[in-house]
Design an enzyme around this catalytic site. Structure first.
Site, PDB file in Angstrom:
ATOM      1  N   GLY A 181       0.799  -1.160  -0.106  1.00  0.00           N
ATOM      2  CA  GLY A 181      -0.137   0.018  -0.077  1.00  0.00           C
ATOM      3  C   GLY A 181       0.706   1.199   0.001  1.00  0.00           C
ATOM      4  N   THR A 182       2.009   1.139   0.681  1.00  0.00           N
ATOM      5  CA  THR A 182       2.712   2.357   0.716  1.00  0.00           C
ATOM      6  C   THR A 182       3.374   2.917  -0.652  1.00  0.00           C
ATOM      7  OG1 THR A 182       3.405   2.114   2.967  1.00  0.00           O
ATOM      8  CG2 THR A 182       4.846   3.440   1.622  1.00  0.00           C
TER       9      THR A 182
ATOM     10  N   GLN B 249      -7.900   0.467   4.509  1.00  0.00           N
ATOM     11  CA  GLN B 249      -8.538  -0.078   5.335  1.00  0.00           C
ATOM     12  C   GLN B 249      -9.864  -0.484   4.950  1.00  0.00           C
ATOM     13  OE1 GLN B 249      -7.662  -1.029   8.217  1.00  0.00           O
ATOM     14  NE2 GLN B 249      -5.672   0.047   8.142  1.00  0.00           N
TER      15      GLN B 249
ATOM     16  N   SER C 114      -3.764  -2.976  -0.175  1.00  0.00           N
ATOM     17  CA  SER C 114      -2.670  -3.670   0.421  1.00  0.00           C
ATOM     18  C   SER C 114      -2.987  -4.986   0.793  1.00  0.00           C
ATOM     19  CB  SER C 114      -2.160  -2.695   1.710  1.00  0.00           C
ATOM     20  OG  SER C 114      -1.139  -3.445   2.195  1.00  0.00           O
TER      21      SER C 114
ATOM     22  N   HIS D  38      -1.732  -7.348   2.885  1.00  0.00           N
ATOM     23  CA  HIS D  38      -1.579  -7.768   4.330  1.00  0.00           C
ATOM     24  C   HIS D  38      -2.873  -7.131   5.126  1.00  0.00           C
ATOM     25  CE1 HIS D  38       0.336  -4.260   6.685  1.00  0.00           C
ATOM     26  NE2 HIS D  38       0.588  -4.049   5.232  1.00  0.00           N
TER      27      HIS D  38
ATOM     28  N   THR E 141      10.451  -7.549 -11.382  1.00  0.00           N
ATOM     29  CA  THR E 141       9.665  -8.727 -11.455  1.00  0.00           C
ATOM     30  C   THR E 141       8.569  -8.499 -10.484  1.00  0.00           C
ATOM     31  OG1 THR E 141      11.639  -9.822 -11.940  1.00  0.00           O
ATOM     32  CG2 THR E 141       9.638 -11.330 -11.360  1.00  0.00           C
TER      33      THR E 141
ATOM     34  N   CYS F 113       3.099   2.710  11.586  1.00  0.00           N
ATOM     35  CA  CYS F 113       3.920   3.732  10.865  1.00  0.00           C
ATOM     36  C   CYS F 113       4.068   4.936  11.514  1.00  0.00           C
ATOM     37  CB  CYS F 113       3.600   4.090   9.418  1.00  0.00           C
ATOM     38  SG  CYS F 113       3.405   2.762   8.241  1.00  0.00           S
TER      39      CYS F 113
END
Length: 399
Positions: free
Chosen positions: A91-92, A199, A217, A219, A255, A342
């Site tokens: 996501g970042t 979220q 994201s 995870h 990749t 974060c």
């Protein structure tokens, strides 16, 4: 064997920090989950050498097809075209690509970027960097609530990027994306609307109408760590941040993470299929834990609006620092947090303080975040332990 060590390993653990990361759905071990994961397991066996989707041999071609199938799964979940999905490392990176890619593509046109000051660091930091590098005229922030990041920015700037969160990572406030995006476009047709969906993806209903970019994201939805993606509406120009082999329509060289794509696509399909059921279950969990506001004095829910995600509950236990309570709960096998992982590494005001909550409320806040894998039995256990520990801590602190 050491008795204390045995007791520790046998202690039941309750994980209420799902907004930070989730347990991979791939490792859920029951009969139904095993059947659901058949394709992913098969795909793992299919590529024992980690075949590169860009390789010209038979395994590479097969890997490319699997990657295309995963992309199609994400497109179906988002109701967009497969060509509009770019895979990233998470996501970042997706947020950075959206913000900095836009800034680089429009630096000669005096572009501006808007966001609320309590957004996730992976949104705020790229905006700050873009301004520092002279890529935009400024990082302009609104201080209004309810995802109204563009309400105070109604002067005709062309182009501008408005950054929204589908769901607040701190308080769970849900943005009415359909209404907000339509209003922003009406105010200024040159507006590009970007949504951080970390979220909200596969948890809340979503329409991409008037939304130009949407990040997700792996995870955060029981998929793979180190994998994410960005929906980019066809025709929108971004400048890539990574340069190399031209993968991902030349927007993200390197990749592709095939296993991450397969695992996360499977998780997304599973959660999307059960979205309403999971939403109801999460609401029950949140309602159960919210009873703490009645069971204990000076316990308050923190939110900017009445419309919040059932997956996130932010509570303040006045008189007790959130950090203290998080550590006490951890010692008792309960895992929660004080907000974005974060942000915890940065010496700055908490998101709640930026939102306007007073210091005592912000310092005593704990964020509980749920998953469809959590149970009501767990919330009942957590309530009992919190009531006991908060009462004990308050007595100690009064001495």
């Amino acid at each position: 064997m050491n008795k204390s060590k045995t007791a520790l390993t046998q202690k039941r653990e309750i994980y209420f920090d799902n907004a930070a990361t989730t347990a991979p759905l791939f490792f859920v071990c029951d009969a139904d989950a095993a059947r659901d994961n058949a394709r992913t397991i098969q795909s793992e066996a299919l590529f024992p050498r980690g075949s590169n989707p860009s390789s010209p041999h038979a395994l590479g071609i097969r890997a490319e097809r699997e990657l295309a199938a995963a992309r199609a799964d994400f497109a179906a979940t988002l109701s967009c075209r497969a060509s509009e999905i770019v895979f990233t490392s998470g996501g970042t990176e997706a947020n950075n690509l959206a913000i900095l890619g836009f800034a680089l593509a429009n630096k000669r046109r005096g572009a501006s970027i808007f966001a609320a000051p309590w957004e996730h660091p992976s949104v705020l930091e790229p905006i700050k960097f873009a301004a520092e590098q002279g890529l935009t005229d400024a990082g302009v922030f609104a201080n209004s609530s309810n995802c109204a990041a563009g309400q105070s920015a109604n002067r005709p700037i062309a182009p501008r990027l408005v950054c929204l969160s589908h769901v607040s990572h701190e308080t769970g406030d849900i943005c009415n994306l359909t209404e907000t995006a339509a209003r922003l476009k009406k105010e200024n047709p040159e507006t590009i609307v970007f949504v951080d969906g970390a979220q909200g993806f596969c948890k809340e209903m979503l329409s991409l109408a008037n939304i130009d970019m949407y990040s997700f994201s792996g995870h955060k939805i029981h998929g793979a760590s180190g994998f994410g993606g960005l929906f980019i509406r066809g025709g929108l120009r971004l400048v890539p941040l990574l340069h190399g082999g031209g993968q991902e329509n030349a927007l993200r060289a390197g990749t592709e993470n095939l296993r991450g794509a397969l695992k996360t696509a499977h998780a997304a399909k599973t959660l999307a299929a059960d979205l309403k059921k999971n939403h109801t279950h999460a609401a029950d969990l949140k309602s159960s834990l919210l009873e703490l506001t009645r069971a204990l004095p000076d316990v308050f829910e923190n939110a900017l609006t009445a419309t919040t995600s059932p997956y996130i509950l932010n509570l303040s236990f006045i008189g007790i620092k959130g950090e203290t309570l998080v550590h006490v709960l951890s010692e008792n096998g309960i895992y929660a947090s004080m907000g974005a992982a974060c942000r915890s590494r940065k010496k700055q005001k908490s998101a709640l303080e930026v939102m306007g909550f007073d210091k005592s409320r912000a310092e005593s806040a704990v964020r509980f975040s749920f998953s469809h894998l959590n149970t009501l039995e767990e919330t009942e256990t957590v309530k009992k332990i919190i009531i006991k520990k908060v009462s004990e801590l308050r007595r100690i602190l009064k001495r």
